[in-house]
Design a protein around this motif. Structure first.
Motif, PDB file in Angstrom:
ATOM      1  N   GLY A  74      10.069  -1.972  -3.383  1.00 32.86           N
ATOM      2  CA  GLY A  74      10.980  -0.936  -3.849  1.00 32.86           C
ATOM      3  C   GLY A  74      10.296   0.414  -3.897  1.00 32.86           C
ATOM      4  N   ARG A  75      10.923   1.334  -4.619  1.00 33.75           N
ATOM      5  CA  ARG A  75      10.413   2.707  -4.734  1.00 33.75           C
ATOM      6  C   ARG A  75       9.739   2.889  -6.084  1.00 33.75           C
ATOM      7  N   SER A 107       6.987   3.946  -1.406  1.00 37.39           N
ATOM      8  CA  SER A 107       7.976   2.942  -1.022  1.00 37.39           C
ATOM      9  C   SER A 107       7.258   1.754  -0.407  1.00 37.39           C
ATOM     10  N   LEU A 108       7.391   0.610  -1.052  1.00 39.75           N
ATOM     11  CA  LEU A 108       6.871  -0.646  -0.516  1.00 39.75           C
ATOM     12  C   LEU A 108       8.082  -1.401   0.021  1.00 39.75           C
ATOM     13  N   LEU A 109       8.215  -1.419   1.331  1.00 37.25           N
ATOM     14  CA  LEU A 109       9.416  -1.949   1.977  1.00 37.25           C
ATOM     15  C   LEU A 109       9.302  -3.449   2.221  1.00 37.25           C
ATOM     16  N   ARG A 110      10.442  -4.105   2.331  1.00 33.81           N
ATOM     17  CA  ARG A 110      10.495  -5.570   2.512  1.00 33.81           C
ATOM     18  C   ARG A 110       9.775  -6.044   3.775  1.00 33.81           C
ATOM     19  N   ASP A 111       9.760  -5.214   4.817  1.00 41.74           N
ATOM     20  CA  ASP A 111       9.138  -5.626   6.081  1.00 41.74           C
ATOM     21  C   ASP A 111       7.625  -5.420   6.087  1.00 41.74           C
ATOM     22  N   SER A 160       6.152  13.187  -0.734  1.00 41.58           N
ATOM     23  CA  SER A 160       5.978  14.150  -1.823  1.00 41.58           C
ATOM     24  C   SER A 160       7.246  14.168  -2.666  1.00 41.58           C
ATOM     25  N   GLU A 161       7.192  14.859  -3.795  1.00 41.80           N
ATOM     26  CA  GLU A 161       8.381  14.993  -4.648  1.00 41.80           C
ATOM     27  C   GLU A 161       9.519  15.673  -3.897  1.00 41.80           C
ATOM     28  N   ALA A 162       9.184  16.529  -2.924  1.00 44.30           N
ATOM     29  CA  ALA A 162      10.181  17.235  -2.128  1.00 44.30           C
ATOM     30  C   ALA A 162      10.723  16.374  -0.982  1.00 44.30           C
ATOM     31  N   GLY A 163      10.157  15.177  -0.781  1.00 47.67           N
ATOM     32  CA  GLY A 163      10.632  14.284   0.261  1.00 47.67           C
ATOM     33  C   GLY A 163       9.845  14.335   1.559  1.00 47.67           C
ATOM     34  N   GLU A 164       8.815  15.169   1.628  1.00 51.58           N
ATOM     35  CA  GLU A 164       7.988  15.290   2.831  1.00 51.58           C
ATOM     36  C   GLU A 164       7.084  14.060   2.960  1.00 51.58           C
ATOM     37  N   LEU A 165       7.003  13.506   4.157  1.00 57.75           N
ATOM     38  CA  LEU A 165       6.172  12.329   4.409  1.00 57.75           C
ATOM     39  C   LEU A 165       4.694  12.706   4.323  1.00 57.75           C
ATOM     40  N   LEU A 166       3.981  12.078   3.392  1.00 57.18           N
ATOM     41  CA  LEU A 166       2.550  12.340   3.216  1.00 57.18           C
ATOM     42  C   LEU A 166       1.687  11.326   3.942  1.00 57.18           C
ATOM     43  N   GLY A 167       2.170  10.082   4.050  1.00 57.09           N
ATOM     44  CA  GLY A 167       1.388   9.048   4.699  1.00 57.09           C
ATOM     45  C   GLY A 167       2.174   7.761   4.866  1.00 57.09           C
ATOM     46  N   THR A 168       1.665   6.924   5.764  1.00 60.33           N
ATOM     47  CA  THR A 168       2.286   5.620   6.024  1.00 60.33           C
ATOM     48  C   THR A 168       1.216   4.539   5.967  1.00 60.33           C
ATOM     49  N   GLY A 169       1.649   3.323   5.856  1.00 60.66           N
ATOM     50  CA  GLY A 169       0.728   2.199   5.771  1.00 60.66           C
ATOM     51  C   GLY A 169      -0.022   1.957   7.065  1.00 60.66           C
ATOM     52  N   VAL A 170      -1.294   1.604   6.944  1.00 54.05           N
ATOM     53  CA  VAL A 170      -2.121   1.275   8.100  1.00 54.05           C
ATOM     54  C   VAL A 170      -1.851  -0.169   8.518  1.00 54.05           C
ATOM     55  N   ALA A 171      -1.611  -1.008   7.547  1.00 48.81           N
ATOM     56  CA  ALA A 171      -1.331  -2.428   7.773  1.00 48.81           C
ATOM     57  C   ALA A 171      -0.259  -2.843   6.761  1.00 48.81           C
ATOM     58  N   PRO A 172       0.428  -3.955   7.000  1.00 48.50           N
ATOM     59  CA  PRO A 172       1.429  -4.408   6.027  1.00 48.50           C
ATOM     60  C   PRO A 172       0.780  -4.719   4.673  1.00 48.50           C
ATOM     61  N   TRP A 173       1.562  -4.489   3.595  1.00 48.75           N
ATOM     62  CA  TRP A 173       1.057  -4.831   2.272  1.00 48.75           C
ATOM     63  C   TRP A 173       0.876  -6.343   2.176  1.00 48.75           C
ATOM     64  N   THR A 174       0.009  -6.766   1.282  1.00 49.62           N
ATOM     65  CA  THR A 174      -0.202  -8.192   1.027  1.00 49.62           C
ATOM     66  C   THR A 174      -0.145  -8.408  -0.477  1.00 49.62           C
ATOM     67  N   TYR A 175       0.127  -9.619  -0.877  1.00 45.84           N
ATOM     68  CA  TYR A 175       0.125  -9.930  -2.300  1.00 45.84           C
ATOM     69  C   TYR A 175      -0.316 -11.361  -2.513  1.00 45.84           C
ATOM     70  N   ARG A 176      -0.735 -11.619  -3.727  1.00 44.86           N
ATOM     71  CA  ARG A 176      -1.096 -12.976  -4.112  1.00 44.86           C
ATOM     72  C   ARG A 176      -0.157 -13.390  -5.232  1.00 44.86           C
ATOM     73  N   GLN A 177       0.523 -14.487  -5.002  1.00 41.99           N
ATOM     74  CA  GLN A 177       1.474 -15.014  -5.970  1.00 41.99           C
ATOM     75  C   GLN A 177       0.791 -15.236  -7.307  1.00 41.99           C
ATOM     76  N   ARG A 178       1.511 -15.031  -8.356  1.00 42.11           N
ATOM     77  CA  ARG A 178       0.916 -15.244  -9.675  1.00 42.11           C
ATOM     78  C   ARG A 178       0.530 -16.702  -9.848  1.00 42.11           C
ATOM     79  N   GLU A 179      -0.517 -16.894 -10.604  1.00 43.90           N
ATOM     80  CA  GLU A 179      -0.986 -18.245 -10.859  1.00 43.90           C
ATOM     81  C   GLU A 179      -0.128 -18.883 -11.938  1.00 43.90           C
ATOM     82  N   LYS A 180      -0.126 -20.184 -11.983  1.00 48.89           N
ATOM     83  CA  LYS A 180       0.691 -20.900 -12.956  1.00 48.89           C
ATOM     84  C   LYS A 180       0.341 -20.442 -14.373  1.00 48.89           C
ATOM     85  N   GLY A 181       1.352 -20.060 -15.125  1.00 48.71           N
ATOM     86  CA  GLY A 181       1.152 -19.600 -16.489  1.00 48.71           C
ATOM     87  C   GLY A 181       0.897 -18.107 -16.610  1.00 48.71           C
TER      88      GLY A 181
END
Length: 154
Positions: free
Chosen positions: A51-52, A66-70, A77-98
């Protein structure tokens, strides 16, 4: 006389069946046995951070992240100007049990400024609700730590 009696009887019937006020929060929805879907759905995995976000860094760029689904990442920027884009797709580690935190990693190419590519490593509490925060550290491509960041959902 007939009209008054009918109105009195009708008015009395309405006052007896007053419904209780509806509530729209996670605790009352879950306690009432309602299915938790849409905005009440539990945040699991990528749903905890996709999301945003309003991004602030101790030493780094700020704006709307913005972390997009793809897997794409955008920083504006606050004005909407593109400052940067991702070099590689984001990654995550699922939360551990508990545990309730989800670990997230992403990068943003902010070439043209004082930084080149910044690597963000952070965590978000999946059970934090609308007030949750994505917090962590950022470093350069050489592994030098630049500072810390905090992002709040928009």
């Amino acid at each position: 006389a007939t009209r008054r009696a009918c109105g009195f009887a009708f008015g009395g019937a309405l006052s007896l069946g007053r419904p209780e006020r509806a509530r729209a929060d996670l605790a009352s929805a879950g306690a009432g046995g309602l299915p938790l879907v849409g905005r009440f759905e539990r945040l699991q995995g990528a749903n905890a951070f996709v999301g945003r976000w309003r991004l602030r860094c101790t030493d780094g760029p700020a704006g709307t992240l913005s972390l997009l689904r793809d897997g794409d990442v955008e920083l504006r920027s606050e004005a909407g100007e593109l400052l940067g884009t991702g070099v590689a797709p984001w990654t995550y580690r699922q939360r551990e049990k508990g545990a309730s935190t989800v670990l997230v990693r992403f990068s943003v190419d902010v070439s043209g400024g004082e930084w080149d590519v910044l690597y963000f490593t952070g965590a978000v509490d999946a059970e934090g609700g609308p007030g949750r925060r994505l917090e962590g550290s950022l470093s350069t491509g050489l592994g030098r730590r630049v500072g810390e960041f905090v992002a709040e959902p928009l």
